[in-house]
Design an enzyme around this catalytic site. Structure first.
Site, PDB file in Angstrom:
ATOM      1  CG  ASP A 122      13.354  14.300  30.098  1.00  0.00           C
ATOM      2  OD1 ASP A 122      13.136  15.056  31.065  1.00  0.00           O
ATOM      3  OD2 ASP A 122      12.458  13.712  29.480  1.00  0.00           O
ATOM      4  CG  ASP A 165       4.482  11.546  37.506  1.00  0.00           C
ATOM      5  OD1 ASP A 165       4.749  12.738  37.278  1.00  0.00           O
ATOM      6  OD2 ASP A 165       5.350  10.643  37.522  1.00  0.00           O
TER       7      ASP A 165
END
Lengths: 266, 210
Positions: A11, A130
Protein backbone atom coordinates in the site's frame (compact mmCIF):
# COMPACT_ATOMS: atom_id res chain seq x y z
CA UNK A 1 2.33 -26.51 -15.64
CA UNK A 2 1.81 -23.02 -14.31
CA UNK A 3 3.27 -22.29 -10.91
CA UNK A 4 0.95 -20.93 -8.23
CA UNK A 5 2.00 -17.34 -7.61
CA UNK A 6 2.72 -15.57 -4.32
CA UNK A 7 2.16 -11.83 -4.66
CA UNK A 8 2.96 -9.29 -1.95
CA UNK A 9 0.81 -6.17 -2.02
CA UNK A 10 2.31 -2.83 -1.02
CA UNK A 11 0.00 0.00 0.00
CA UNK A 12 1.56 3.26 -1.13
CA UNK A 13 0.47 6.73 -0.05
CA UNK A 14 2.24 9.80 -1.44
CA UNK A 15 5.14 7.64 -2.54
CA UNK A 16 5.62 5.87 0.79
CA UNK A 17 4.66 2.35 1.91
CA UNK A 18 2.19 2.68 4.74
CA UNK A 19 2.01 -0.93 5.95
CA UNK A 20 4.69 -3.49 6.41
CA UNK A 21 7.32 -1.27 7.88
CA UNK A 22 8.34 -3.86 10.49
CA UNK A 23 11.48 -5.10 8.79
CA UNK A 24 14.56 -4.40 10.82
CA UNK A 25 16.90 -5.43 8.04
CA UNK A 26 15.77 -2.65 5.71
CA UNK A 27 17.38 0.72 5.63
CA UNK A 28 14.09 2.47 5.01
CA UNK A 29 11.10 0.15 5.06
CA UNK A 30 8.83 2.99 4.01
CA UNK A 31 10.63 3.20 0.69
CA UNK A 32 8.54 1.24 -1.83
CA UNK A 33 11.53 0.57 -4.06
CA UNK A 34 13.55 -0.95 -1.24
CA UNK A 35 10.64 -3.05 0.01
CA UNK A 36 9.86 -4.19 -3.54
CA UNK A 37 13.46 -5.28 -4.01
CA UNK A 38 13.37 -7.04 -0.63
CA UNK A 39 10.34 -9.10 -1.65
CA UNK A 40 11.84 -9.71 -5.07
CA UNK A 41 14.96 -11.18 -3.49
CA UNK A 42 12.81 -13.24 -1.13
CA UNK A 43 11.24 -14.91 -4.17
CA UNK A 44 8.00 -13.01 -4.77
CA UNK A 45 6.49 -13.96 -8.13
CA UNK A 46 4.96 -10.55 -8.78
CA UNK A 47 4.31 -7.33 -6.90
CA UNK A 48 1.20 -5.23 -6.58
CA UNK A 49 1.34 -1.55 -5.70
CA UNK A 50 -1.93 -0.25 -4.38
CA UNK A 51 -1.86 3.54 -4.53
CA UNK A 52 -4.02 4.91 -1.74
CA UNK A 53 -2.98 8.53 -2.29
CA UNK A 54 -6.01 10.76 -1.95
CA UNK A 55 -5.17 13.71 -4.18
CA UNK A 56 -4.96 13.58 -7.95
CA UNK A 57 -1.65 15.43 -8.12
CA UNK A 58 -0.16 13.30 -5.34
CA UNK A 59 -0.96 10.30 -7.48
CA UNK A 60 1.76 11.31 -9.95
CA UNK A 61 4.27 10.03 -7.42
CA UNK A 62 3.26 6.43 -8.18
CA UNK A 63 4.75 6.90 -11.66
CA UNK A 64 8.07 7.69 -10.04
CA UNK A 65 7.77 4.71 -7.66
CA UNK A 66 7.08 2.28 -10.51
CA UNK A 67 9.82 3.69 -12.68
CA UNK A 68 12.46 3.36 -9.97
CA UNK A 69 11.25 -0.10 -8.97
CA UNK A 70 11.43 -1.30 -12.57
CA UNK A 71 15.14 -0.35 -12.63
CA UNK A 72 15.99 -3.00 -10.04
CA UNK A 73 13.10 -5.47 -9.87
CA UNK A 74 12.58 -7.74 -12.87
CA UNK A 75 9.30 -9.44 -12.04
CA UNK A 76 5.80 -8.35 -13.09
CA UNK A 77 4.53 -5.17 -11.46
CA UNK A 78 0.84 -4.36 -11.13
CA UNK A 79 -0.43 -0.93 -10.14
CA UNK A 80 -3.90 -0.22 -8.81
CA UNK A 81 -5.77 2.54 -7.06
CA UNK A 82 -7.55 5.46 -8.67
CA UNK A 83 -6.76 4.47 -12.26
CA UNK A 84 -9.53 5.90 -14.41
CA UNK A 85 -8.20 6.60 -17.91
CA UNK A 86 -6.35 4.82 -20.74
CA UNK A 87 -3.85 7.70 -20.86
CA UNK A 88 -2.86 7.15 -17.23
CA UNK A 89 -2.57 3.42 -17.95
CA UNK A 90 -0.26 4.20 -20.85
CA UNK A 91 1.98 6.31 -18.61
CA UNK A 92 2.18 3.54 -16.03
CA UNK A 93 2.99 0.89 -18.64
CA UNK A 94 5.61 3.09 -20.24
CA UNK A 95 7.46 3.57 -16.97
CA UNK A 96 7.67 -0.16 -16.27
CA UNK A 97 4.31 -1.40 -14.93
CA UNK A 98 3.14 -4.59 -16.59
CA UNK A 99 -0.48 -4.53 -15.51
CA UNK A 100 -2.95 -2.14 -14.00
CA UNK A 101 -5.91 -3.04 -11.86
CA UNK A 102 -9.20 -1.28 -12.42
CA UNK A 103 -11.83 -1.15 -9.71
CA UNK A 104 -14.17 1.78 -9.00
CA UNK A 105 -13.68 3.44 -12.39
CA UNK A 106 -14.58 0.19 -14.14
CA UNK A 107 -17.75 -0.18 -12.08
CA UNK A 108 -18.75 3.36 -13.00
CA UNK A 109 -17.81 2.88 -16.66
CA UNK A 110 -17.48 -0.83 -17.56
CA UNK A 111 -16.48 0.15 -21.08
CA UNK A 112 -13.16 1.38 -19.62
CA UNK A 113 -12.16 -2.30 -19.38
CA UNK A 114 -13.02 -2.88 -23.05
CA UNK A 115 -11.23 0.25 -24.29
CA UNK A 116 -8.13 -0.45 -22.19
CA UNK A 117 -7.95 -4.13 -23.16
CA UNK A 118 -8.30 -3.24 -26.80
CA UNK A 119 -5.57 -0.61 -26.63
CA UNK A 120 -3.03 -2.38 -24.41
CA UNK A 121 -4.03 -6.05 -24.55
CA UNK A 122 -5.87 -8.17 -22.01
CA UNK A 123 -2.61 -9.17 -20.38
CA UNK A 124 -2.33 -5.63 -18.95
CA UNK A 125 -5.81 -5.37 -17.49
CA UNK A 126 -6.68 -6.78 -14.08
CA UNK A 127 -10.22 -6.39 -12.78
CA UNK A 128 -9.92 -5.70 -9.05
CA UNK A 129 -13.14 -6.62 -7.29
CA UNK A 130 -14.18 -6.16 -3.66
CA UNK A 131 -17.15 -8.28 -2.68
CA UNK A 132 -19.20 -9.10 0.38
CA UNK A 133 -21.49 -12.02 1.11
CA UNK A 134 -25.22 -11.27 1.03
CA UNK A 135 -26.66 -12.35 4.38
CA UNK A 136 -30.40 -12.04 4.16
CA UNK A 137 -31.02 -14.69 1.54
CA UNK A 138 -34.60 -15.61 0.84
CA UNK A 139 -35.52 -19.27 1.34
CA UNK A 140 -34.26 -21.35 -1.56
CA UNK A 141 -31.78 -18.67 -2.68
CA UNK A 142 -28.20 -19.82 -3.17
CA UNK A 143 -25.14 -18.08 -1.83
CA UNK A 144 -24.32 -14.78 -3.49
CA UNK A 145 -22.10 -11.75 -3.11
CA UNK A 146 -22.44 -8.02 -3.79
CA UNK A 147 -19.73 -5.95 -5.46
CA UNK A 148 -18.54 -2.81 -3.65
CA UNK A 149 -16.76 0.25 -5.04
CA UNK A 150 -14.84 3.17 -3.50
CA UNK A 151 -12.56 0.96 -1.42
CA UNK A 152 -15.47 -1.06 -0.07
CA UNK A 153 -17.57 1.92 0.99
CA UNK A 154 -20.31 1.77 -1.65
CA UNK A 155 -22.51 -1.22 -2.44
CA UNK A 156 -22.99 -1.12 -6.21
CA UNK A 157 -25.82 -3.67 -6.03
CA UNK A 158 -24.04 -5.68 -8.73
CA UNK A 159 -23.95 -9.43 -8.37
CA UNK A 160 -20.38 -10.72 -8.12
CA UNK A 161 -20.77 -13.64 -10.53
CA UNK A 162 -22.43 -11.47 -13.17
CA UNK A 163 -19.71 -8.83 -12.80
CA UNK A 164 -16.77 -11.26 -13.07
CA UNK A 165 -18.31 -12.70 -16.24
CA UNK A 166 -18.73 -9.20 -17.67
CA UNK A 167 -15.14 -8.19 -16.87
CA UNK A 168 -13.87 -11.34 -18.58
CA UNK A 169 -16.06 -10.78 -21.59
CA UNK A 170 -14.90 -7.15 -21.83
CA UNK A 171 -11.28 -8.29 -21.98
CA UNK A 172 -9.88 -8.33 -18.44
CA UNK A 173 -6.93 -10.73 -18.35
CA UNK A 174 -7.07 -11.53 -14.63
CA UNK A 175 -9.30 -10.97 -11.63
CA UNK A 176 -8.01 -9.79 -8.27
CA UNK A 177 -10.76 -10.82 -5.88
CA UNK A 178 -10.91 -9.44 -2.34
CA UNK A 179 -13.35 -10.79 0.21
CA UNK A 180 -14.40 -7.88 2.40
CA UNK A 181 -15.78 -10.36 4.93
CA UNK A 182 -12.44 -12.14 5.29
CA UNK A 183 -10.11 -9.16 4.83
CA UNK A 184 -8.12 -8.42 7.96
CA UNK A 185 -9.58 -11.35 9.92
CA UNK A 186 -6.55 -13.63 9.43
CA UNK A 187 -9.15 -16.44 9.49
CA UNK A 188 -8.67 -17.61 5.89
CA UNK A 189 -9.82 -16.64 2.42
CA UNK A 190 -13.50 -16.94 1.45
CA UNK A 191 -13.01 -20.18 -0.43
CA UNK A 192 -16.66 -20.57 -1.35
CA UNK A 193 -16.58 -17.20 -3.07
CA UNK A 194 -13.28 -18.08 -4.76
CA UNK A 195 -14.61 -21.41 -6.00
CA UNK A 196 -17.76 -19.75 -7.34
CA UNK A 197 -15.69 -17.17 -9.26
CA UNK A 198 -13.02 -19.55 -10.57
CA UNK A 199 -15.87 -21.75 -11.76
CA UNK A 200 -17.61 -18.85 -13.54
CA UNK A 201 -14.62 -17.55 -15.55
CA UNK A 202 -11.64 -19.05 -17.32
CA UNK A 203 -9.21 -16.18 -16.68
CA UNK A 204 -6.83 -16.47 -13.70
CA UNK A 205 -8.12 -15.38 -10.29
CA UNK A 206 -5.89 -13.91 -7.58
CA UNK A 207 -7.22 -14.47 -4.06
CA UNK A 208 -7.04 -11.63 -1.59
CA UNK A 209 -8.16 -11.06 1.97
CA UNK A 210 -8.03 -13.25 5.04
CA UNK A 211 -4.70 -15.09 5.05
CA UNK A 212 -3.36 -15.69 8.55
CA UNK A 213 -1.84 -19.15 8.33
CA UNK A 214 -0.02 -21.15 5.67
CA UNK A 215 -2.96 -23.56 5.39
CA UNK A 216 -5.14 -20.64 4.33
CA UNK A 217 -2.97 -20.05 1.28
CA UNK A 218 -3.05 -23.73 0.41
CA UNK A 219 -6.85 -23.84 0.74
CA UNK A 220 -7.33 -20.79 -1.51
CA UNK A 221 -5.14 -22.39 -4.18
CA UNK A 222 -6.84 -25.80 -3.95
CA UNK A 223 -10.39 -25.54 -2.55
CA UNK A 224 -10.81 -22.05 -4.01
CA UNK A 225 -8.89 -23.03 -7.16
CA UNK A 226 -7.13 -19.63 -7.23
CA UNK A 227 -4.13 -19.19 -9.54
CA UNK A 228 -2.34 -16.87 -7.17
CA UNK A 229 -2.58 -15.48 -3.68
CA UNK A 230 -2.11 -11.88 -2.71
CA UNK A 231 -0.56 -11.58 0.71
CA UNK A 232 -0.39 -8.44 2.79
CA UNK A 233 -0.49 -8.70 6.61
CA UNK A 234 0.96 -12.21 6.74
CA UNK A 235 4.12 -10.90 5.03
CA UNK A 236 4.26 -7.33 6.22
CA UNK A 237 4.10 -8.26 9.87
CA UNK A 238 6.82 -10.83 9.34
CA UNK A 239 4.61 -13.79 10.38
CA UNK A 240 5.99 -15.75 7.44
CA UNK A 241 8.59 -15.12 4.79
CA UNK A 242 7.95 -15.88 1.13
CA UNK A 243 10.41 -18.74 1.49
CA UNK A 244 8.29 -20.21 4.35
CA UNK A 245 5.18 -19.96 2.20
CA UNK A 246 6.76 -21.45 -0.89
CA UNK A 247 8.43 -24.29 0.97
CA UNK A 248 5.14 -25.18 2.64
CA UNK A 249 3.13 -25.11 -0.59
CA UNK A 250 5.78 -27.04 -2.54
CA UNK A 251 5.88 -29.74 0.14
CA UNK A 252 2.12 -30.03 -0.16
CA UNK A 253 2.69 -30.80 -3.83
CA UNK A 254 1.69 -27.53 -5.50
CA UNK A 255 3.74 -26.29 -8.47
CA UNK A 256 5.83 -23.43 -7.08
CA UNK A 257 8.68 -21.44 -8.61
CA UNK A 258 11.51 -22.21 -6.22
CA UNK A 259 12.96 -19.40 -4.17
CA UNK A 260 16.53 -20.53 -4.79
CA UNK A 261 16.37 -19.20 -8.34
CA UNK A 262 15.70 -15.79 -6.91
CA UNK A 263 18.66 -16.19 -4.56
CA UNK A 264 21.02 -16.38 -7.48
CA UNK A 265 20.48 -12.82 -8.59
CA UNK A 266 23.81 -11.16 -9.42
CA UNK B 1 31.96 -1.99 -30.24
CA UNK B 2 28.91 -3.85 -31.43
CA UNK B 3 25.68 -1.93 -31.56
CA UNK B 4 22.50 -3.37 -30.08
CA UNK B 5 19.14 -1.89 -30.96
CA UNK B 6 15.84 -2.52 -29.21
CA UNK B 7 13.25 -2.11 -31.93
CA UNK B 8 10.61 0.37 -30.79
CA UNK B 9 7.42 -1.22 -32.03
CA UNK B 10 5.34 0.88 -29.67
CA UNK B 11 5.19 -2.12 -27.36
CA UNK B 12 4.29 -1.61 -23.71
CA UNK B 13 7.22 -3.66 -22.39
CA UNK B 14 9.83 -1.52 -24.11
CA UNK B 15 11.14 0.24 -21.01
CA UNK B 16 11.31 -3.01 -19.04
CA UNK B 17 13.32 -4.69 -21.79
CA UNK B 18 15.62 -1.68 -21.91
CA UNK B 19 16.11 -1.66 -18.13
CA UNK B 20 16.74 -5.42 -18.02
CA UNK B 21 19.27 -5.20 -20.87
CA UNK B 22 21.09 -2.42 -19.00
CA UNK B 23 21.04 -4.57 -15.86
CA UNK B 24 23.10 -7.26 -17.64
CA UNK B 25 25.57 -4.67 -18.95
CA UNK B 26 24.23 -4.42 -22.46
CA UNK B 27 24.08 -0.94 -23.87
CA UNK B 28 21.11 -0.81 -26.20
CA UNK B 29 19.64 2.01 -28.23
CA UNK B 30 15.86 2.19 -28.50
CA UNK B 31 14.65 3.34 -31.89
CA UNK B 32 12.13 2.81 -34.67
CA UNK B 33 14.37 4.46 -37.27
CA UNK B 34 14.83 1.91 -40.09
CA UNK B 35 18.23 3.38 -40.98
CA UNK B 36 19.60 2.86 -37.46
CA UNK B 37 18.08 -0.61 -37.29
CA UNK B 38 19.62 -1.50 -40.67
CA UNK B 39 23.09 -0.66 -39.33
CA UNK B 40 22.71 -2.45 -35.99
CA UNK B 41 24.88 -5.48 -35.27
CA UNK B 42 22.17 -7.06 -33.13
CA UNK B 43 18.47 -6.57 -32.46
CA UNK B 44 16.00 -7.18 -29.68
CA UNK B 45 12.44 -7.13 -30.90
CA UNK B 46 9.95 -6.93 -28.02
CA UNK B 47 6.24 -7.15 -28.60
CA UNK B 48 3.01 -7.05 -26.68
CA UNK B 49 -0.48 -6.72 -28.11
CA UNK B 50 -2.21 -8.02 -31.20
CA UNK B 51 -0.47 -9.69 -34.12
CA UNK B 52 -2.23 -7.59 -36.76
CA UNK B 53 -1.72 -4.30 -35.05
CA UNK B 54 2.00 -4.97 -34.68
CA UNK B 55 2.36 -6.37 -38.21
CA UNK B 56 0.69 -3.38 -39.82
CA UNK B 57 2.79 -1.02 -37.70
CA UNK B 58 5.94 -2.79 -38.92
CA UNK B 59 5.09 -2.41 -42.57
CA UNK B 60 3.82 1.15 -42.04
CA UNK B 61 7.14 2.24 -40.60
CA UNK B 62 9.19 0.38 -43.19
CA UNK B 63 10.55 -1.90 -40.49
CA UNK B 64 9.54 -5.15 -42.15
CA UNK B 65 12.31 -4.91 -44.75
CA UNK B 66 15.12 -3.95 -42.38
CA UNK B 67 14.19 -6.66 -39.89
CA UNK B 68 14.08 -9.26 -42.65
CA UNK B 69 17.43 -8.09 -43.95
CA UNK B 70 19.00 -8.40 -40.47
CA UNK B 71 17.57 -11.91 -40.17
CA UNK B 72 18.79 -12.80 -43.66
CA UNK B 73 22.30 -11.68 -42.69
CA UNK B 74 21.96 -13.86 -39.58
CA UNK B 75 22.65 -11.03 -37.17
CA UNK B 76 21.93 -11.84 -33.51
CA UNK B 77 18.22 -11.27 -33.10
CA UNK B 78 15.93 -11.87 -30.11
CA UNK B 79 12.18 -11.69 -30.55
CA UNK B 80 10.24 -11.51 -27.29
CA UNK B 81 6.60 -12.63 -26.87
CA UNK B 82 4.72 -11.14 -29.84
CA UNK B 83 8.20 -10.41 -31.24
CA UNK B 84 8.73 -14.18 -31.42
CA UNK B 85 5.31 -14.80 -32.93
CA UNK B 86 6.05 -12.22 -35.63
CA UNK B 87 8.95 -14.38 -36.81
CA UNK B 88 6.26 -16.66 -38.26
CA UNK B 89 4.23 -15.75 -41.35
CA UNK B 90 0.71 -15.62 -39.90
CA UNK B 91 -1.50 -15.95 -36.82
CA UNK B 92 -4.92 -17.38 -36.13
CA UNK B 93 -5.49 -14.10 -34.31
CA UNK B 94 -5.78 -12.50 -37.77
CA UNK B 95 -8.31 -15.06 -38.95
CA UNK B 96 -10.50 -14.23 -35.96
CA UNK B 97 -10.46 -10.52 -36.55
CA UNK B 98 -10.81 -10.91 -40.31
CA UNK B 99 -7.54 -9.07 -40.87
CA UNK B 100 -4.52 -10.35 -42.69
CA UNK B 101 -1.45 -9.09 -40.83
CA UNK B 102 1.68 -10.68 -42.21
CA UNK B 103 4.59 -11.72 -40.04
CA UNK B 104 8.25 -11.78 -41.04
CA UNK B 105 8.09 -15.45 -42.11
CA UNK B 106 11.67 -16.02 -41.00
CA UNK B 107 10.42 -19.26 -39.47
CA UNK B 108 7.74 -21.35 -41.14
CA UNK B 109 4.55 -22.37 -39.36
CA UNK B 110 1.51 -20.76 -37.81
CA UNK B 111 0.70 -18.87 -34.61
CA UNK B 112 -2.27 -20.66 -33.01
CA UNK B 113 -4.80 -19.98 -30.31
CA UNK B 114 -4.70 -22.19 -27.22
CA UNK B 115 -7.31 -24.94 -27.42
CA UNK B 116 -10.53 -24.23 -25.54
CA UNK B 117 -10.78 -25.60 -22.03
CA UNK B 118 -7.48 -24.11 -20.93
CA UNK B 119 -7.51 -20.86 -18.94
CA UNK B 120 -6.44 -18.17 -21.41
CA UNK B 121 -4.36 -16.03 -21.34
CA UNK B 122 -1.65 -18.43 -20.22
CA UNK B 123 -0.31 -16.11 -17.56
CA UNK B 124 2.24 -16.75 -14.87
CA UNK B 125 5.44 -18.66 -14.26
CA UNK B 126 6.03 -21.83 -16.22
CA UNK B 127 9.03 -23.96 -17.08
CA UNK B 128 10.82 -23.80 -20.40
CA UNK B 129 12.69 -26.99 -21.27
CA UNK B 130 15.39 -26.21 -23.82
CA UNK B 131 17.11 -28.68 -26.10
CA UNK B 132 20.61 -29.70 -25.06
CA UNK B 133 23.50 -27.34 -25.63
CA UNK B 134 21.49 -24.20 -26.32
CA UNK B 135 23.61 -21.08 -26.00
CA UNK B 136 20.63 -18.95 -25.06
CA UNK B 137 19.78 -21.19 -22.07
CA UNK B 138 23.40 -21.78 -21.05
CA UNK B 139 23.99 -22.13 -17.28
CA UNK B 140 20.29 -22.01 -16.55
CA UNK B 141 18.97 -24.61 -14.17
CA UNK B 142 17.06 -27.37 -15.96
CA UNK B 143 13.42 -26.49 -16.33
CA UNK B 144 13.87 -22.95 -15.00
CA UNK B 145 10.70 -20.91 -14.59
CA UNK B 146 9.96 -17.91 -16.82
CA UNK B 147 7.10 -15.42 -16.84
CA UNK B 148 4.53 -15.89 -19.62
CA UNK B 149 1.47 -13.92 -20.62
CA UNK B 150 -0.12 -14.77 -23.97
CA UNK B 151 -3.17 -16.29 -25.62
CA UNK B 152 -1.51 -17.55 -28.81
CA UNK B 153 1.55 -19.74 -29.33
CA UNK B 154 3.89 -20.34 -32.24
CA UNK B 155 3.80 -23.70 -33.97
CA UNK B 156 6.81 -23.97 -36.29
CA UNK B 157 6.47 -26.38 -39.20
CA UNK B 158 9.98 -27.75 -38.73
CA UNK B 159 11.24 -29.55 -35.65
CA UNK B 160 14.81 -28.23 -35.98
CA UNK B 161 13.89 -24.62 -35.18
CA UNK B 162 12.28 -25.57 -31.85
CA UNK B 163 14.59 -24.47 -29.05
CA UNK B 164 12.42 -25.00 -25.97
CA UNK B 165 9.04 -26.40 -25.00
CA UNK B 166 6.61 -25.66 -22.20
CA UNK B 167 3.77 -27.73 -20.75
CA UNK B 168 0.33 -26.18 -20.51
CA UNK B 169 -2.20 -28.94 -20.94
CA UNK B 170 -0.03 -29.95 -23.86
CA UNK B 171 3.51 -29.22 -24.97
CA UNK B 172 3.94 -25.99 -26.95
CA UNK B 173 6.98 -24.25 -28.42
CA UNK B 174 8.25 -21.56 -26.05
CA UNK B 175 11.51 -20.71 -27.85
CA UNK B 176 12.73 -20.94 -31.44
CA UNK B 177 16.14 -20.63 -33.02
CA UNK B 178 17.67 -20.54 -36.48
CA UNK B 179 21.32 -19.52 -36.73
CA UNK B 180 21.72 -16.41 -34.59
CA UNK B 181 18.02 -15.64 -34.70
CA UNK B 182 16.09 -16.44 -31.51
CA UNK B 183 12.54 -16.01 -30.31
CA UNK B 184 11.15 -16.58 -26.81
CA UNK B 185 7.45 -16.61 -25.94
CA UNK B 186 8.08 -15.67 -22.31
CA UNK B 187 9.32 -12.33 -20.97
CA UNK B 188 12.98 -12.57 -19.93
CA UNK B 189 12.77 -8.95 -18.76
CA UNK B 190 10.17 -10.04 -16.18
CA UNK B 191 11.51 -13.47 -15.31
CA UNK B 192 13.74 -12.54 -12.40
CA UNK B 193 17.28 -13.96 -12.25
CA UNK B 194 16.58 -16.65 -14.87
CA UNK B 195 15.43 -14.02 -17.35
CA UNK B 196 18.42 -11.79 -16.69
CA UNK B 197 20.73 -14.75 -17.23
CA UNK B 198 19.08 -15.50 -20.55
CA UNK B 199 19.53 -11.88 -21.64
CA UNK B 200 23.16 -12.03 -20.55
CA UNK B 201 23.52 -15.18 -22.68
CA UNK B 202 22.10 -13.29 -25.63
CA UNK B 203 24.77 -10.67 -24.91
CA UNK B 204 27.41 -13.43 -25.26
CA UNK B 205 25.86 -14.48 -28.56
CA UNK B 206 26.10 -10.85 -29.74
CA UNK B 207 29.77 -10.71 -28.73
CA UNK B 208 30.53 -14.00 -30.42
CA UNK B 209 27.97 -14.86 -33.11
CA UNK B 210 28.07 -18.31 -34.61
Amino acid sequence: MLAKRIIPCLDVRDGRVVKGTQFVNLRDAGDPVELADFYNREGADELVFLDITASAEGRRTIIDVVSKTAEVVFIPLTVGGGIDSPDFIQELLQCGADKVSLNTAALRDPDLISRSAERFGSQCIVAAIDARRVDNLKPGETMRWDVFSHGGRTNTGRDLIEWVRETEQRGAGEILLTSMDADGTLAGYDNEMLAAVTDAVSIPVIASGGAGKLDHLYDALTIGNAHAVLAASILHFGTYSIADIKEFLAEKGLPIRPVREADEQE
Amino acid sequence: MTSLVIVDSGSANLSSVYKAARMVSLNPTVTDDPRVIARADALIFPGVGSFDHAASKLSGKGLQEVLLLAIEKDRPFLGICLGMQLLLPASEESFETGQSGRGLAAIGGLVKKFPSGLPVPHVGWNRAKPIDGSLLFRDLEEGAYFYFTHSYYAEPDREEVILAKTEYGFSFTSAVNRGNVYGVQFHPEKSGPAGLRLLANFGKIIADPQ
